[in-house]
Design a protein around this motif. Structure first.
Motif, PDB file in Angstrom:
ATOM      1  N   THR A 182       0.895  -1.199   0.571  1.00 48.21           N
ATOM      2  CA  THR A 182      -0.331  -0.211  -0.155  1.00 48.21           C
ATOM      3  C   THR A 182       0.901   1.619   0.066  1.00 48.21           C
ATOM      4  N   LYS A 183       0.651   1.885  -1.007  1.00 47.09           N
ATOM      5  CA  LYS A 183       2.011   3.496  -1.089  1.00 47.09           C
ATOM      6  C   LYS A 183       1.583   3.868  -0.857  1.00 47.09           C
ATOM      7  N   PRO A 184       1.874   5.288  -0.475  1.00 47.35           N
ATOM      8  CA  PRO A 184       1.882   6.844   0.188  1.00 47.35           C
ATOM      9  C   PRO A 184       0.747   7.204  -1.663  1.00 47.35           C
ATOM     10  N   PRO A 185      -0.604   7.848  -1.390  1.00 47.05           N
ATOM     11  CA  PRO A 185      -1.010   8.470  -2.532  1.00 47.05           C
ATOM     12  C   PRO A 185       0.224   9.485  -3.358  1.00 47.05           C
ATOM     13  N   LYS A 186      -0.558  10.422  -4.177  1.00 49.65           N
ATOM     14  CA  LYS A 186       0.472  11.450  -5.019  1.00 49.65           C
ATOM     15  C   LYS A 186       0.287  12.302  -3.791  1.00 49.65           C
ATOM     16  N   VAL A 187       1.523  12.777  -2.991  1.00 49.84           N
ATOM     17  CA  VAL A 187       1.660  14.055  -2.336  1.00 49.84           C
ATOM     18  C   VAL A 187       2.530  15.141  -2.461  1.00 49.84           C
ATOM     19  N   ARG A 188       3.229  15.972  -1.862  1.00 52.92           N
ATOM     20  CA  ARG A 188       4.205  16.925  -1.942  1.00 52.92           C
ATOM     21  C   ARG A 188       3.889  18.293  -1.149  1.00 52.92           C
ATOM     22  N   SER A 189       5.243  18.524  -0.419  1.00 53.20           N
ATOM     23  CA  SER A 189       5.446  19.093   0.400  1.00 53.20           C
ATOM     24  C   SER A 189       5.652  18.334   1.638  1.00 53.20           C
ATOM     25  N   GLN A 190       5.448  16.674   1.849  1.00 50.11           N
ATOM     26  CA  GLN A 190       5.461  15.530   2.479  1.00 50.11           C
ATOM     27  C   GLN A 190       6.772  15.554   2.968  1.00 50.11           C
ATOM     28  N   THR A 191       6.975  15.400   4.451  1.00 51.90           N
ATOM     29  CA  THR A 191       8.439  14.347   4.958  1.00 51.90           C
ATOM     30  C   THR A 191       8.481  13.147   5.140  1.00 51.90           C
ATOM     31  N   LEU A 192      10.244  12.554   4.379  1.00 49.99           N
ATOM     32  CA  LEU A 192      10.823  11.502   4.331  1.00 49.99           C
ATOM     33  C   LEU A 192      11.799  10.959   5.658  1.00 49.99           C
ATOM     34  N   ASN A 193      11.215  10.277   6.164  1.00 54.49           N
ATOM     35  CA  ASN A 193      13.243  10.107   7.159  1.00 54.49           C
ATOM     36  C   ASN A 193      13.726   8.435   7.223  1.00 54.49           C
ATOM     37  N   ALA A 194      14.498   8.679   7.376  1.00 53.68           N
ATOM     38  CA  ALA A 194      14.721   6.939   7.057  1.00 53.68           C
ATOM     39  C   ALA A 194      15.678   5.751   8.921  1.00 53.68           C
ATOM     40  N   ILE A 195      15.167   5.186   9.174  1.00 53.21           N
ATOM     41  CA  ILE A 195      15.270   4.998  10.789  1.00 53.21           C
ATOM     42  C   ILE A 195      15.560   3.137  10.093  1.00 53.21           C
ATOM     43  N   GLY A 196      16.580   2.622  10.714  1.00 54.07           N
ATOM     44  CA  GLY A 196      17.479   1.745  10.542  1.00 54.07           C
ATOM     45  C   GLY A 196      16.902   1.542   8.977  1.00 54.07           C
ATOM     46  N   SER A 197      16.439   0.273   8.915  1.00 52.32           N
ATOM     47  CA  SER A 197      15.870  -0.112   7.077  1.00 52.32           C
ATOM     48  C   SER A 197      14.914   0.045   6.579  1.00 52.32           C
ATOM     49  N   HIS A 198      14.038   0.879   7.048  1.00 50.43           N
ATOM     50  CA  HIS A 198      12.734   1.574   6.963  1.00 50.43           C
ATOM     51  C   HIS A 198      12.791   2.981   6.925  1.00 50.43           C
ATOM     52  N   ILE A 199      11.665   2.940   6.562  1.00 46.21           N
ATOM     53  CA  ILE A 199      11.710   4.775   5.294  1.00 46.21           C
ATOM     54  C   ILE A 199      10.463   5.117   5.433  1.00 46.21           C
ATOM     55  N   TYR A 200      10.600   6.626   6.460  1.00 48.22           N
ATOM     56  CA  TYR A 200       8.578   6.730   6.595  1.00 48.22           C
ATOM     57  C   TYR A 200       8.646   8.138   5.830  1.00 48.22           C
ATOM     58  N   VAL A 201       7.027   7.969   5.666  1.00 43.68           N
ATOM     59  CA  VAL A 201       6.165   9.208   4.520  1.00 43.68           C
ATOM     60  C   VAL A 201       5.295  10.050   5.810  1.00 43.68           C
ATOM     61  N   PHE A 202       5.865  10.839   5.793  1.00 44.20           N
ATOM     62  CA  PHE A 202       4.179  11.769   6.339  1.00 44.20           C
ATOM     63  C   PHE A 202       3.611  12.767   5.955  1.00 44.20           C
ATOM     64  N   GLY A 203       2.670  12.982   6.003  1.00 45.53           N
ATOM     65  CA  GLY A 203       1.590  14.300   5.685  1.00 45.53           C
ATOM     66  C   GLY A 203       2.135  14.604   4.098  1.00 45.53           C
ATOM     67  N   GLY A 204       1.532  15.584   4.324  1.00 45.80           N
ATOM     68  CA  GLY A 204       1.068  16.231   2.141  1.00 45.80           C
ATOM     69  C   GLY A 204       0.312  16.376   2.033  1.00 45.80           C
ATOM     70  N   TRP A 205       0.436  16.869   0.673  1.00 47.36           N
ATOM     71  CA  TRP A 205      -1.111  16.763   0.443  1.00 47.36           C
ATOM     72  C   TRP A 205      -1.443  17.217  -1.678  1.00 47.36           C
ATOM     73  N   ASN A 206      -1.657  16.964  -2.039  1.00 49.10           N
ATOM     74  CA  ASN A 206      -1.924  17.007  -3.965  1.00 49.10           C
ATOM     75  C   ASN A 206      -2.575  17.734  -4.230  1.00 49.10           C
ATOM     76  N   ASN A 207      -2.578  19.379  -3.546  1.00 50.64           N
ATOM     77  CA  ASN A 207      -3.269  20.121  -3.612  1.00 50.64           C
ATOM     78  C   ASN A 207      -4.635  20.546  -3.860  1.00 50.64           C
ATOM     79  N   THR A 208      -5.642  18.918  -3.684  1.00 48.14           N
ATOM     80  CA  THR A 208      -6.986  19.178  -2.879  1.00 48.14           C
ATOM     81  C   THR A 208      -7.105  18.905  -1.601  1.00 48.14           C
ATOM     82  N   VAL A 209      -6.467  17.855  -1.230  1.00 44.93           N
ATOM     83  CA  VAL A 209      -6.628  17.435   0.082  1.00 44.93           C
ATOM     84  C   VAL A 209      -4.977  16.580   0.843  1.00 44.93           C
TER      85      VAL A 209
END
Length: 490
Positions: A182-209
């Motif tokens: 289950t991949k993230p939706p189309k987003v901009r202005s989100q954040t990306l962090n690497a902890i161990g072997s995992h990458i975390y994507v949080f927030g963002g918007w698609n110009n509407t939501v």
């Protein structure tokens, strides 16, 4: 009547057959030893084992190994011929051929013969038209239902054959990654962090939501999953910051539409629990498009915008709560003159200094660079020629290089990779192979396992949900370089 031979004397016929059998057995052993000593056989075994370990070995190396392995050298060919003849010849012939073979080997060890042997660097990668022929021979054929080995023209048009130049082994390489789950939706202005072997994507918007979901990428399986979190409810936000401190993520600010936030939330990635931090003292004003970084037990915050004006203030909060369980914010006073107010800039920690580059105040796109010594809290401003302007870009430290990727240059979106060598404070360029991402800004990027992961973004018309990696190749060893001083070789 003639006397019979004594029982202890062996029969002549039996003695001859035993000698022949022993001689043939010894000849076979000698032949097998000769084969084992064959240099081409040993090289073939070694190289093919290495090729099997890494399926992505360079095609030029495979061709070189093939030319070395399957075009037998004079020694190996002689060894195999002698071994085959020894099985049919008698012991005398085998001994003569064995001695002549040893003499030939001693002669073949002359340096002049070694210089004529094929080397792995002498076999060049195939030309593009040769690669296309090879791919056409090995590419699977798409067949219509009910047909027999018939190619579907419509599928071929959807999947055209693309031939790309082969990248040298030490070169950097872009590639778009195919992921699962289950991949993230189309987003901009989100954040990306690497902890161990995992990458975390949080927030963002698609110009509407606007979103408040957390998506996790397992970089070993390239598998996306949506984290089921508990605890305090985090509002949907964009243009916020997320700073990794151990296994926790410190999320500050951001907003949705006309809203601007000043709350601090902490996500425990082990327990998947959100906590709205209880704050002691005065906290920073509500803002978006700011930057944060972690240094010496503090999470620092610089700049951003509050919807009315750009900011250039500096704040910090302790990464651990005090005795009462509250997180203490404080505004940091500095010397040397602050940079111009800005947002959509980058702040990259380099040792005990932070490098602030680019950004915008809503009217002008900046290309200046400022350094803040976090021990003395003194700003210095450096001029870099040429002053390349960028906003909504990413800047990632790799050794003594700052990799500035994509962004907006004040006129248009870019897909460039700019490399700022920090000891000389000069821009450098490198040839990067593969398929680069489309020009964009407002994307997110992080470094993990010798690769830069780039996700999402916006190009003025379209919001992206793709994932690219920039394989740093030989540059992945740069983080192991000794400590350096910024601008020491200027």
């Amino acid at each position: 009547m003639s006397a019979s031979p004594p029982p202890s004397a062996p029969l002549p016929g039996l003695q001859l057959s035993e000698n022949v059998a022993l001689d043939r057995q010894q000849a076979a052993i000698n032949a097998s030893r000769t084969k084992i000593r064959s240099p081409s056989r040993n090289l073939r075994t070694t190289h093919m084992q290495e090729a099997n370990v890494d399926n992505e070995v360079d095609e030029g190396v495979i061709l070189a190994v093939a030319s070395l392995s399957f075009s037998p050298s004079p020694e190996s060919g002689t060894a195999r011929t002698s071994a085959a003849n020894d099985e049919e010849a008698g012991p005398t012939d085998a001994a003569q051929k064995s001695s002549s073979l040893r003499a030939a080997k001693r002669t073949s060890r002359a340096p002049s013969d070694f210089s004529q042997r094929p080397h792995t660097n002498t076999a060049h990668p195939p030309m593009p038209h040769q690669q296309q022929q090879q791919q056409q021979q090995t590419q699977p054929q798409y067949c219509r239902a009910g047909s027999n080995n018939t190619t579907d023209d419509s599928i071929e048009q959807q999947h055209p054959l693309v031939t790309e130049p082969r990248a040298p082994t030490p070169a950097m390489y872009w590639s778009q990654k195919k992921t699962w789950g289950t991949k993230p939706p189309k987003v901009r202005s989100q954040t990306l962090n690497a902890i161990g072997s995992h990458i975390y994507v949080f927030g963002g918007w698609n110009n509407t939501v606007c979103y408040n979901d957390v998506y996790v990428l397992d970089t070993e399986a390239m598998f996306w999953s949506r984290m089921r979190t508990t605890g305090d409810q985090v509002p949907p936000c964009r243009a916020h910051t997320s700073t990794a401190v151990g296994h926790r993520l410190f999320v500050f600010g951001g907003g949705d539409g006309t809203q601007y936030f000043s709350d601090l939330y902490i996500l425990d990635t082990k327990s998947c629990v959100w906590t709205r931090a209880r704050v002691a003292g005065t906290s920073p004003s509500s803002r978006r498009t700011h930057t944060c970084f972690h240094y010496n037990g503090f999470v620092y915050l610089f700049g951003g915008g509050d919807g009315h004006r750009a900011l250039n203030d500096l704040w910090r909060v302790r990464a651990e709560p005090n005795a009462s369980g509250a997180y203490e914010w404080e505004e940091v006073e500095t010397t040397g003159g602050r940079p111009f107010p800005r947002g959509y800039h980058t702040s990259t920690l380099v040792g005990n200094q932070v490098v602030v580059f680019g950004g915008s105040d809503g009217q002008e796109c900046f290309g200046d660079t400022s350094l803040l010594n976090l021990d003395t809290l003194e700003w210095t401003h450096v001029s870099i020629d040429p002053p390349l302007t960028r906003l909504a870009h990413t800047a990632t430290l790799v050794g003594m290089y700052l990799f500035v990727i994509c962004g907006h240059d004040g006129s248009d979106y870019s897909s460039q990779v700019l490399m700022l060598k920090l000891d000389t404070l000069r821009w450098e360029t490198r040839t990067i192979y593969g398929s680069a991402p489309a020009p964009r800004g407002y994307h997110a990027c992080t470094l993990h396992d010798g690769r830069l992961f780039l996700h999402g973004g916006y190009n003025g018309q379209e919001v992206f949900d793709d994932l690219y990696t920039l394989d740093l190749s030989s540059y992945s060893y740069l983080p192991q370089v000794p400590e350096f001083v910024i601008g020491c070789h200027r």
